[in-house]
Design a protein around this motif. Structure first.
Motif, PDB file in Angstrom:
ATOM      1  N   TRP A   2       0.906  -1.143   0.075  1.00  0.00           N
ATOM      2  CA  TRP A   2       0.188   0.009   0.035  1.00  0.00           C
ATOM      3  C   TRP A   2       0.949   1.284  -0.013  1.00  0.00           C
ATOM      4  O   TRP A   2       0.325   2.270   0.285  1.00  0.00           O
ATOM      5  CB  TRP A   2      -0.833   0.098   1.270  1.00  0.00           C
ATOM      6  N   ILE A   6      -0.540   5.209   0.364  1.00  0.00           N
ATOM      7  CA  ILE A   6      -0.104   5.713   1.654  1.00  0.00           C
ATOM      8  C   ILE A   6       0.381   7.223   1.281  1.00  0.00           C
ATOM      9  O   ILE A   6       0.266   8.009   1.664  1.00  0.00           O
ATOM     10  CB  ILE A   6       0.905   5.017   2.568  1.00  0.00           C
ATOM     11  N   SER A 149      -9.727  -0.632   4.071  1.00  0.00           N
ATOM     12  CA  SER A 149      -8.629   0.005   3.159  1.00  0.00           C
ATOM     13  C   SER A 149      -8.061   1.113   4.067  1.00  0.00           C
ATOM     14  O   SER A 149      -8.531   1.362   5.067  1.00  0.00           O
ATOM     15  CB  SER A 149      -9.408   0.557   1.933  1.00  0.00           C
ATOM     16  N   VAL A 150      -6.861   1.414   3.547  1.00  0.00           N
ATOM     17  CA  VAL A 150      -6.010   2.470   4.256  1.00  0.00           C
ATOM     18  C   VAL A 150      -6.808   3.677   4.289  1.00  0.00           C
ATOM     19  O   VAL A 150      -6.834   4.303   5.131  1.00  0.00           O
ATOM     20  CB  VAL A 150      -4.963   2.616   3.592  1.00  0.00           C
ATOM     21  N   THR A 153      -9.202   3.376   7.487  1.00  0.00           N
ATOM     22  CA  THR A 153      -8.461   3.547   8.586  1.00  0.00           C
ATOM     23  C   THR A 153      -8.278   5.025   8.876  1.00  0.00           C
ATOM     24  O   THR A 153      -8.043   5.589  10.058  1.00  0.00           O
ATOM     25  CB  THR A 153      -7.203   2.897   8.629  1.00  0.00           C
ATOM     26  N   SER A 154      -7.877   5.702   7.696  1.00  0.00           N
ATOM     27  CA  SER A 154      -7.669   7.143   7.543  1.00  0.00           C
ATOM     28  C   SER A 154      -8.853   7.794   8.108  1.00  0.00           C
ATOM     29  O   SER A 154      -8.876   8.926   8.920  1.00  0.00           O
ATOM     30  CB  SER A 154      -7.060   7.552   6.228  1.00  0.00           C
ATOM     31  N   ILE A 207      -0.395   4.567   9.566  1.00  0.00           N
ATOM     32  CA  ILE A 207      -0.675   3.476   8.691  1.00  0.00           C
ATOM     33  C   ILE A 207       0.648   2.946   8.069  1.00  0.00           C
ATOM     34  O   ILE A 207       0.628   1.709   8.014  1.00  0.00           O
ATOM     35  CB  ILE A 207      -1.563   3.883   7.620  1.00  0.00           C
ATOM     36  N   HIS A 208       1.680   3.741   7.826  1.00  0.00           N
ATOM     37  CA  HIS A 208       2.794   3.454   7.363  1.00  0.00           C
ATOM     38  C   HIS A 208       3.601   2.857   8.532  1.00  0.00           C
ATOM     39  O   HIS A 208       4.176   1.758   8.020  1.00  0.00           O
ATOM     40  CB  HIS A 208       3.805   4.843   6.861  1.00  0.00           C
ATOM     41  N   ARG A 211       1.857  -0.793   8.649  1.00  0.00           N
ATOM     42  CA  ARG A 211       1.471  -1.252   7.649  1.00  0.00           C
ATOM     43  C   ARG A 211       1.527  -2.925   7.411  1.00  0.00           C
ATOM     44  O   ARG A 211       0.948  -3.488   7.020  1.00  0.00           O
ATOM     45  CB  ARG A 211       2.110  -0.818   6.267  1.00  0.00           C
ATOM     46  N   TYR A 216      -6.738  -6.306   5.853  1.00  0.00           N
ATOM     47  CA  TYR A 216      -8.212  -5.924   5.364  1.00  0.00           C
ATOM     48  C   TYR A 216      -8.829  -7.178   4.462  1.00  0.00           C
ATOM     49  O   TYR A 216      -8.119  -7.615   3.765  1.00  0.00           O
ATOM     50  CB  TYR A 216      -7.991  -4.715   4.345  1.00  0.00           C
TER      51      TYR A 216
END
Length: 219
Positions: A2, A6, A149-150, A153-154, A207-208, A211, A216
């Motif tokens: 990802w 990101i 997905s990221v 989460t964001s 997230i980074h 990761r 997911y």
């Protein structure tokens, strides 16, 4: 994994954060007597408008918004109307919650509703941009292990930081310091914006860093 998403997220968050800065600086240059404290509602709506426009533009350009199953004009108009309705209902919801937490019901109704508009612009609008006018998707994302997905989460991080920031911003109001930023709803507005900016910075970083642990489910 990802890494591309990101990086795209970090870039989009930087653009959105810059819109808050521009919404504060430009009116100060163009409007005589403008200040975050002295003309707080003007600043509040300036930030709300800038974040709304930039959010919609950024997420549309990135293609994050879920594609419509139907391409007819009527269906697209229906989604637009539902999105506007959700935005309005969110404003009313936040207004009600803030009043239940102790804000004056009548005396400062305009200020309270303005804060509700700001909170909606910083939270609900992102839900509409990422998930569309889909309440079931909203419930899924904000349930435990509901992110797929990221970007989900964001969304969780930025919304949580914004709401917590507004809540923390209410603590100095009852204190007898007699500061201009203690006037309702200045500290809550500042707290929500600071929380929002913190979420924009913290989400890609978190997230980074995590990761490799994030997994997911398929949509």
């Amino acid at each position: 994994m990802w890494d591309h998403e990101i990086r795209a997220m970090a870039s989009s968050h930087a653009i959105i954060a810059s819109s808050v800065f521009m919404a504060t600086v430009l009116p100060a240059v163009l409007v005589q007597g403008f200040s975050v404290y002295g003309t707080h509602l003007l600043w509040l709506y300036s930030v709300s408008g800038a974040v709304t426009v930039v959010n919609i533009a950024v997420f549309w350009l990135l293609g994050i918004t879920p594609p419509t199953k139907k391409h007819t004009l009527g269906y697209k108009l229906s989604r637009l109307v539902r999105s506007c309705l959700y935005f309005l209902l969110s404003c009313l919801f936040y207004h009600t919650v803030v009043v239940l937490y102790g804000a004056p019901l009548i005396e400062t109704a305009l200020e309270t509703f303005s804060l509700a508009v700001l909170l909606t612009s910083l939270t609900t609008l992102r839900c509409l941009c990422v998930l569309g006018p889909n309440v079931q998707a909203w419930i899924r994302v904000f349930s435990r292990h509901g992110a797929m997905s990221v970007w989900d989460t964001s969304l969780q991080i930025t919304v949580a930081c914004t709401v917590v920031g507004a809540w923390v911003g209410a603590f100095p109001i009852p204190l007898d310091w007699d500061r201009p930023w203690q006037v309702w709803p200045v500290s809550c507005s500042l707290g929500s914006v600071i929380g929002f900016l913190t979420g924009l910075v913290g989400a890609p970083a978190w997230i980074h860093y995590h990761r490799k642990q994030l997994t997911y489910k398929c949509k």
